[in-house]
Scaffold this active site. Structure first.
Site, mmCIF file in Angstrom:
data_model
loop_
_atom_site.group_PDB
_atom_site.id
_atom_site.type_symbol
_atom_site.label_atom_id
_atom_site.label_comp_id
_atom_site.label_asym_id
_atom_site.label_seq_id
_atom_site.Cartn_x
_atom_site.Cartn_y
_atom_site.Cartn_z
ATOM 1 N N SER A 127 0.715 -1.382 0.128
ATOM 2 C CA SER A 127 0.187 -0.080 -0.097
ATOM 3 C C SER A 127 0.860 1.162 -0.076
ATOM 4 C CB SER A 127 -1.002 0.039 1.109
ATOM 5 O OG SER A 127 -1.804 0.888 1.104
ATOM 6 N N HIS A 162 -4.603 -1.545 -3.932
ATOM 7 C CA HIS A 162 -6.108 -1.829 -3.701
ATOM 8 C C HIS A 162 -6.792 -1.436 -5.041
ATOM 9 C CE1 HIS A 162 -4.266 -1.946 0.468
ATOM 10 N NE2 HIS A 162 -4.240 -0.727 0.385
#
Length: 235
Positions: A127, A162
Site C-alpha cells: 500500500s 488496492h
C-alpha cells in the site's frame, strides 16, 4: 539505480488471519538465505505497535526481525537508519504515504534506502509501502483519494494499490493518468505484487486467484488505457 523492489497492492502478513502469506514467502526466497534479516518500517501507520508486533510474530520463526521506529516507540526505541544497510529485506508497511515521505526525508532515509538497494538489499512494501518507491501515486493520505506526485522515484511512473479492492480507486486513477495529474504507471489489486529489477518490471505475482495487475497508459488526449499484466500464481 541497481535494485530489487517488490510492491504489494495489498496482502502479505497484515491481511492474513494467521499471518501466513505466499508473497511474504517469496520475499524471503529472493534473499537466497535460510534465515534472512528483515526490517519492518511502520512509519506510514505512525509506528502502530500492533502492526509491528504482527510483523514480528509472522516472521519470527523464519527470519531475524527488527523494526525501525522513527517515532521512538518502545520496546524498539530509536535506531540510526543506517542499520538498514545490514538487512536482507526492508519491508515497508501501509498507512499514510504523505506522512511516510515527510518523516523519511527528515531522517535521511531516501539516501540510506538507495544505498541499501545498490548493495543488494531487497526493498518491499504494501500500500503506502508500494506507493513510496514510485514518482507518484494514488493516496488517501489527505482523506479523499488524491494524486500525490512526490514519491522517491526509485521506479519511474505512478502506482495505485488496492485497485479493485477499494471503491473509487480504479476510476480516479484512470482519470489522473488521463489528465496528466499522474504519470502512466501500475495498478495492482490486493494479494498481488510486482517484482522490479533495476527499475524494470520482471513479473507480477499473486497469492490468490483472480487478483489482477495492470499497466495504465494515456490513450489520446483525454483517456487512459489498461493493459492487463500476466500474473503468476504462487503455490
Amino acid at each position: 539505480m541497481h535494485s530489487t523492489i517488490v510492491t504489494l497492492g495489498g496482502g502479505g502478513f497484515s491481511m492474513s488471519e494467521d499471518g501466513s502469506s505466499a508473497l511474504d514467502d517469496f520475499l524471503l526466497e529472493l534473499t537466497g538465505k535460510d534465515r534472512p534479516r528483515v526490517c519492518f518500517i511502520p512509519t506510514a501507520s505512525g509506528d502502530a505497535d500492533g502492526y509491528s508486533q504482527s510483523f514480528e510474530s509472522s516472521f519470527a520463526n523464519r527470519a531475524e526481525t527488527s523494526v525501525l521506529s522513527l517515532f521512538c516507540h518502545e520496546p524498539w526505541g530509536y535506531t540510526d537508519p543506517s542499520m538498514l544497510l545490514e538487512q536482507d529485506v526492508i519491508y515497508v508497511g501501509g498507512g499514510s504515504t504523505a506522512n511516510l515521505l515527510a518523516v523519511w526525508r527528515l531522517h535521511g532515509l531516501p539516501d540510506v534506502l538507495a544505498k541499501a538497494a545498490s548493495q543488494g538489499v531487497v526493498l518491499a512494501g504494501i500500500s503506502a509501502g508500494m506507493n513510496c518507491w514510485f514518482e507518484g501515486s494514488s493516496t488517501d493520505s489527505f482523506g479523499p483519494l488524491a494524486p500525490l506526485a512526490d514519491g522517491l522515484g526509485f521506479i519511474e511512473g505512478s502506482a495505485c494499490p488496492h485497485y479493485l479492492g477499494e471503491p473509487g480507486r480504479r476510476e480516479k486513477y484512470l482519470g489522473w493518468v488521463a489528465d496528466g495529474s499522474l504519470a502512466p504507471g501500475y495498478a495492482v489489486d490486493d494479494h498481488t505484487a510486482l517484482l522490479f529489477r533495476d527499475g524494470q518490471l520482471v513479473e507480477a505475482l499473486t497469492e490468490r486467484p483472480g487478483q489482477p495487475a495492470f499497466r495504465v497508459e494515456r490513450d489520446g488526449a483525454e483517456g487512459a488505457l489498461e493493459v492487463e499484466i500476466p500474473v503468476r500464481r504462487l503455490p
